[in-house]
Design an enzyme around this catalytic site. Structure first.
Site, short mmCIF file in Angstrom:
data_model
loop_
_atom_site.label_atom_id
_atom_site.label_comp_id
_atom_site.label_asym_id
_atom_site.label_seq_id
_atom_site.Cartn_x
_atom_site.Cartn_y
_atom_site.Cartn_z
N GLU A 146 0.83 -1.22 0.00
CA GLU A 146 0.00 0.00 0.00
C GLU A 146 0.86 1.26 0.00
OE1 GLU A 146 -3.73 -1.36 2.82
OE2 GLU A 146 -2.12 -0.17 3.64
N ARG A 173 4.79 19.91 7.49
CA ARG A 173 5.69 18.83 7.90
C ARG A 173 6.92 19.27 8.68
NH1 ARG A 173 7.95 15.68 5.05
NH2 ARG A 173 7.47 13.76 6.17
N TYR A 176 7.08 17.31 12.08
CA TYR A 176 8.04 16.20 12.16
C TYR A 176 9.50 16.66 12.08
CZ TYR A 176 3.73 14.28 10.09
OH TYR A 176 2.43 14.00 9.78
N CYS A 201 1.80 33.20 11.13
CA CYS A 201 2.09 34.00 12.31
C CYS A 201 2.73 33.22 13.45
CB CYS A 201 0.82 34.68 12.78
SG CYS A 201 0.35 35.97 11.64
N1 LLP Z 1 -1.28 2.12 4.61
C1 LLP Z 1 -1.65 2.59 5.81
C2 LLP Z 1 -2.59 1.83 6.60
C3 LLP Z 1 -1.16 3.82 6.26
O1 LLP Z 1 -1.53 4.28 7.44
C4 LLP Z 1 -0.26 4.56 5.46
C5 LLP Z 1 0.27 5.85 5.91
C6 LLP Z 1 0.09 4.03 4.21
C7 LLP Z 1 -0.43 2.80 3.81
C8 LLP Z 1 1.00 4.75 3.25
O2 LLP Z 1 2.26 4.93 3.78
P1 LLP Z 1 3.43 5.60 2.88
O3 LLP Z 1 3.76 4.62 1.78
O4 LLP Z 1 2.92 6.87 2.35
O5 LLP Z 1 4.56 5.78 3.84
N2 LLP Z 1 1.66 12.62 7.49
C9 LLP Z 1 2.88 11.84 7.55
C10 LLP Z 1 2.73 10.46 6.99
C11 LLP Z 1 1.67 9.63 7.68
C12 LLP Z 1 1.50 8.27 7.07
C13 LLP Z 1 0.25 7.65 7.54
N3 LLP Z 1 -0.03 6.35 7.04
C14 LLP Z 1 3.99 12.60 6.83
O6 LLP Z 1 3.76 13.72 6.35
O7 LLP Z 1 5.12 12.13 6.76
#
Ligand code: LLP
Length: 459
Positions: free
Chosen positions: A301, A341, A345, A372
């Site tokens: 995913e 971000r 983070y 701000c």
């Molecule tokens: N599947 C599930 C169940 C997830 O919770 C996520 C991401 C993904 C797949 C996809 O993950 P990826 O391949 O994109 O790493 N807002 C944060 C990232 C949060 C990710 C949440 N879940 C950021 O800006 O780094």
């Protein structure tokens, strides 16, 4: 990244324009980014769709080449979702992972086949579950026993048998930012393998006439730069699938290892997509065989690794400021509203001056936004001496930028322009002040009154 020599001089604007004779300009997706900044305004999100397609294909090709059983790539919509992207993902043969009624609704409005949608969430509302059931989503991923009770009641009331996967917490502590870590036993997501909750959920699902258990899912974290946490999670999921097969006297159909592959923001070196597919494909195939299980459908995913590096954000430089203590600030016309971000983070980025991309850096700036508070976008950014009106291009902003943008300070959110075959296309228009006022229940809306009057006149 590539650059091209400057075309004709800049049109006069509110701010002084940089000299186009100064050097080369940054191209993105075959388009001149300085030109795009003028045409669509800034801040502006760009998405190189050709690169996105290439990443989708790399995942599909990789799994097909390295996993001998069936496989499925599910794009994680939370990274970035637009109607255009829904269509692209469908054309490339991927499934879609949605996490909210909003994402489901956009997918449906874009014509995405609901049978290829998988729905996630650790606390889906009843309304979201019913929407998913009515749409006929292909898989609902159950996160807890209480959710299973509610889902079963909703499925029964709609008379629909819903295919489900179980999200488990495999007890893997992935080395990434604490907020992006999701596979540990002590976390909010999923049914822990340890302690029996996941096993109880298998029994519970198998006993339900309204739920059809298809497989097990885990997502251990995001922005992973090594594969070990994913491989460890795969081993635990295979063990659990073997236990479930013995318990149910039949193997499940699917095993979903989630997303998480990292991308390069500055100096990270995550493994390429093909290496992930090779490692996971081989490990899962040999793990299943050694447990006497058939080759289940292997699902992944990915979100960030599909769209992240295809994104670029353009800002206009307002000006610079030198402090008595020797700091040099460079202010741009966006910031934490379009990219939270760094604040959330401590994320780091690389940037160049798009209109002077061939000039070597001669100094370092702190790039700050317009919101701000401190709003530090890039703490240490080497650039040529910047001038008002220069265009700053920040790399690797395709994932979790547009998707996480806010209206802090009531600043309208940027437009998103898709680039394909060297041509730009408006994918999401810039928000307007009118958009911002639309939800204000306490305002009389002159434009609505006008519209009502107009339609009253027509009828
Ligand atoms: N599947 C599930 C169940 C997830 O919770 C996520 C991401 C993904 C797949 C996809 O993950 P990826 O391949 O994109 O790493 N807002 C944060 C990232 C949060 C990710 C949440 N879940 C950021 O800006 O780094």
């Amino acid at each position: 990244m590539s650059s091209t020599h400057a075309p004709p001089g800049a049109r006069p604007g509110r701010r002084p324009r940089p000299s186009s004779a100064a050097g080369a300009r940054l191209l993105w997706g075959g388009c001149d980014t300085t030109h795009l900044a003028r045409r669509y305004g800034t801040p502006l999100y760009l998405l190189d769709e050709d690169m996105v397609r290439e990443r989708c294909r790399a995942y599909r090709r990789g799994l097909e080449a390295h996993y001998p059983g069936p496989s499925r790539v599910v794009y994680a919509a939370k990274a970035l979702l637009t109607a255009d992207l829904c269509r692209l993902v469908a054309q490339e043969g991927l499934w879609l992972d949605a996490t909210s009624g909003g994402e489901l609704t956009l997918a449906r409005a874009s014509g995405f086949d609901p049978a290829r949608v998988l729905m996630h969430g650790n606390n889906k509302t009843t309304a979201e579950m019913r929407l998913a059931l009515r749409m006929g989503v292909g898989r609902l991923v159950v996160d807890s026993l209480w959710e299973m009770d509610e889902l079963e009641a909703a499925a029964a009331s709609l008379g629909r048998i819903q295919p489900v996967m179980l999200r488990v917490a495999p007890g893997v502590d992935a080395p990434t930012h604490a907020y992006l870590r999701t596979g540990q036993a002590e976390g909010k997501f999923g049914l822990p393998l340890e302690g029996g909750a996941a096993a109880a959920a298998v029994d519970r699902a198998a006993a339900s006439p309204w739920l059809k258990l298809t497989g097990i899912h885990a997502h251990v974290g995001s922005q992973l730069v090594t594969l070990e946490p994913l491989l460890e999670s795969a081993r635990r999921l295979i063990d659990f699938s073997a236990w479930a097969a013995a318990r149910l006297k039949a193997p499940l159909d699917e095993i979903n290892l989630g997303g998480g592959l990292g991308i390069r923001y500055t100096d990270e070196a995550p493994p390429p997509v093909d290496e992930l597919c090779r490692s996971l494909g081989q490990a899962v195939a040999s793990g299943l065989r050694s447990r006497g299980l058939p080759l289940l459908t292997l699902m992944v995913e990915p979100g960030r690794s599909i769209v992240g590096e295809a994104g670029l954000t353009l800002y206009t430089v307002g000006g610079t400021k030198e402090t008595p203590g020797g700091l040099a600030f460079l202010s741009v016309d966006g910031g934490m509203g379009d990219n939270p971000r760094p604040a959330l983070y401590g994320a780091r980025y690389r940037a160049v001056l798009a209109n002077r991309a061939a000039e070597p850096p001669t100094r370092r700036y702190q790039v700050v936004g317009r919101y701000c508070e401190g709003d530090l976008l890039i703490a240490d950014c080497p650039l040529p001496e910047a001038r008002p009106g220069d265009i700053l291009a920040v790399f690797a902003t395709g994932a979790y930028h547009h998707a996480m943008a806010s209206n802090y300070n009531l600043v309208p959110r940027p437009a998103l322009v898709a680039l394909s075959g060297g041509r730009p296309r408006l994918s999401v228009r810039r928000e307007t002040y009118r958009d911002l006022l639309r939800r204000e229940a306490g305002l009389s809306r002159p434009w609505q009154r006008r519209r009502r009057t107009a339609s009253a006149t027509r009828t």
